[in-house]
Design an enzyme around this catalytic site. Structure first.
Site, PDB file in Angstrom:
ATOM      1  N   TYR A 164      -6.268  -3.221 100.245  1.00  0.00           N
ATOM      2  CA  TYR A 164      -4.985  -2.280  99.628  1.00  0.00           C
ATOM      3  C   TYR A 164      -4.093  -3.164  99.224  1.00  0.00           C
ATOM      4  CZ  TYR A 164      -4.269  -3.284 104.682  1.00  0.00           C
ATOM      5  OH  TYR A 164      -3.888  -3.937 105.881  1.00  0.00           O
ATOM      6  N   LYS A 165      -4.095  -4.727  99.308  1.00  0.00           N
ATOM      7  CA  LYS A 165      -3.058  -5.134  98.502  1.00  0.00           C
ATOM      8  C   LYS A 165      -3.167  -5.607  97.140  1.00  0.00           C
ATOM      9  CE  LYS A 165      -2.598  -7.679 103.352  1.00  0.00           C
ATOM     10  NZ  LYS A 165      -1.446  -6.787 103.597  1.00  0.00           N
ATOM     11  N   PHE A 193      -1.351 -14.011 111.461  1.00  0.00           N
ATOM     12  CA  PHE A 193      -0.738 -12.628 111.586  1.00  0.00           C
ATOM     13  C   PHE A 193      -1.052 -12.064 112.800  1.00  0.00           C
ATOM     14  CE2 PHE A 193      -1.126  -8.057 110.554  1.00  0.00           C
ATOM     15  CZ  PHE A 193       0.139  -7.819 109.981  1.00  0.00           C
ATOM     16  N   ASP A 229      -9.565 -15.524 107.029  1.00  0.00           N
ATOM     17  CA  ASP A 229      -9.074 -14.010 106.647  1.00  0.00           C
ATOM     18  C   ASP A 229      -8.374 -14.218 105.194  1.00  0.00           C
ATOM     19  OD1 ASP A 229      -6.917 -12.342 106.587  1.00  0.00           O
ATOM     20  OD2 ASP A 229      -6.365 -12.013 108.284  1.00  0.00           O
ATOM     21  N   ARG A 238      10.066 -11.202 101.765  1.00  0.00           N
ATOM     22  CA  ARG A 238       8.867 -11.541 100.969  1.00  0.00           C
ATOM     23  C   ARG A 238       8.835 -10.843  99.689  1.00  0.00           C
ATOM     24  NH1 ARG A 238       3.369 -10.585 104.060  1.00  0.00           N
ATOM     25  NH2 ARG A 238       4.046  -8.479 103.728  1.00  0.00           N
TER      26      ARG A 238
END
Length: 415
Positions: A238-239, A136, A213, A387
């Site tokens: 927050y996912k 990322f 990560d 996605r």
């Protein structure tokens, strides 16, 4: 004999976690923001109904009535108390190794700098940081910044996009000069699930420190950080932990390392005696040394509801539903999107796949915008990836199918 796969209706009827969908907030109809299928839970999880109630209660009581007294009564310990609960439920971590606070980027910076500085203090020749080129942007940018700051050398690895990083990719770059390795447990684009246990053992055998990560795996894939021997890890909340936009991240630091690691952003809350107002900084002797400033107490509250929901459902059940959803998604992609020129960009092996599926097509940037306008919300990642993010506790099989059908219809209309 050909086996007919179950329909979305049959899968929903047999889903042992189906009732948990009722715990999530159902938005009122808004013509400006219609909602038919939400397929982006790997970017932002939906809020729980209990969270709205918790926040209102917090404002009235803990904050409104308790005021400054609440710091001494509970808030000072909130980062580590909540961290320990996350460690127990989703990380496979014993108490005293996890905290909540700061953003993912800040915690990644702290973890990597602390790891690099420690390694160089022990052996100055260990001056290399290993990272993959497909990681990322935040991870890559932070590593580049630290390398420039500390004069370290970057060793880039470029695995096959769909295959992801494996031990064979690391073998040529791990040397006596390797200080730290940073990898994502689940690749943000393809959804590839790395073998964290094998890679961690390989990195540590080379004398380096391993930083994971966990942003796309925590809350959707069972983790065993203690058993795997992980050194440090960072993950957003927050996912799949449904903490809300910009909710504070989590950091894990193995207990044996805490006394020897010094994170680079010194602040009063990470001091051994925060209210001593000492002239010089002396870090806390435990995980609190990774705290810097005043913790975001209000922003931590939604996490409490979601971690308890996951504890109730069980991470193994969450993972089983995740696999069932992604398997169904791939069947639908093969049936309805591949004939339109789309290409699966995620692993077919569920053991090597997280909770999202990526499909490539050169027109998906346009398709995604049209879908959002229709209330079907997947995610787009350049150059051509759509996605499909599936949250096991809030996504139904029927919702998934409705989303795939909308993608197919929109793509066909544009051809």
């Amino acid at each position: 004999m050909t086996t007919v796969p179950p329909t979305s209706t049959e899968l929903d009827a047999a889903d042992p976690l189906a009732a948990y969908r009722d715990r999530f907030l159902v938005p009122e109809h808004d013509p400006a923001h219609p909602l038919v299928a939400y397929l982006d839970g790997n970017s932002l999880g939906r809020p729980l109904t209990a969270t709205a109630e918790r926040l209102a209660t917090f404002v009235r009581t803990d904050w409104g009535a308790g005021l400054i007294r609440s710091w001494g009564e509970q808030w000072m310990d909130e980062p580590t108390v909540l961290g320990d609960r996350l460690g127990q439920v989703v990380l496979g971590a014993a108490p005293g190794q996890t905290l909540v606070g700061d953003s993912t980027s800040v915690l990644l910076y702290k973890a990597l700098r602390a790891a690099l500085d420690h390694q160089q203090a022990v052996d100055p020749s260990r001056n290399e940081i290993v990272i993959d080129a497909g990681n990322f942007p935040t991870d890559r940018f932070i590593v580049e910044g630290i390398a420039a700051e500390r004069g370290a050398t970057l060793r880039w690895i470029t695995p096959e996009t769909q295959a992801g990083v494996g031990t064979a990719d690391l073998e040529p770059v791990l040397t006596a000069n390797t200080a730290v390795v940073l990898l994502s447990h689940v690749a943000y684009r393809s959804g590839y699930l790395a073998d964290a246990q094998a890679i961690t053992a390989q990195v540590k055998a080379a004398g380096a420190l391993m930083v994971w990560d966990l942003c796309h795996s925590v809350g959707s894939v069972p983790l065993q950080l203690d058993d795997w021997g992980v050194d440090l890890a960072v993950g957003c909340t927050y996912k799949y932990l449904n903490g809300g936009p910009g909710s504070p991240a989590l950091a894990y630091v193995r207990s044996e390392l805490q006394s020897s690691l010094r994170q680079p952003i010194w602040g009063w809350m990470g001091a051994s005696d925060p209210f001593g107002m000492s002239a010089q900084y002396e870090p806390a002797a435990n995980i609190r040394r990774f705290i810097t400033g005043t913790p975001p107490i209000l922003a931590m509250q939604p996490l409490k509801d979601m971690v308890e929901l996951i504890a109730e459902a069980g991470m193994d059940a969450v993972r089983a539903k995740s696999i069932a959803l992604t398997e169904h998604a791939i069947r639908l992609v093969d049936e309805r999107l591949v004939p339109l020129g789309a290409r699966l960009a995620s692993p077919r092996d569920p053991a090597r796949r997280g909770s999202h599926v990526t499909v490539d097509h050169d027109r998906f940037a346009e398709v995604t915008q049209r879908l959002w306008d229709l209330g079907v919300i997947p995610d787009f990642r350049p150059p051509n990836g759509l996605r499909i993010g599936l949250s096991p506790l809030s996504t139904s099989f029927a919702e998934l199918e409705a989303g795939i059908d909308a993608i197919a219809t929109t793509l066909a209309e544009m051809e």
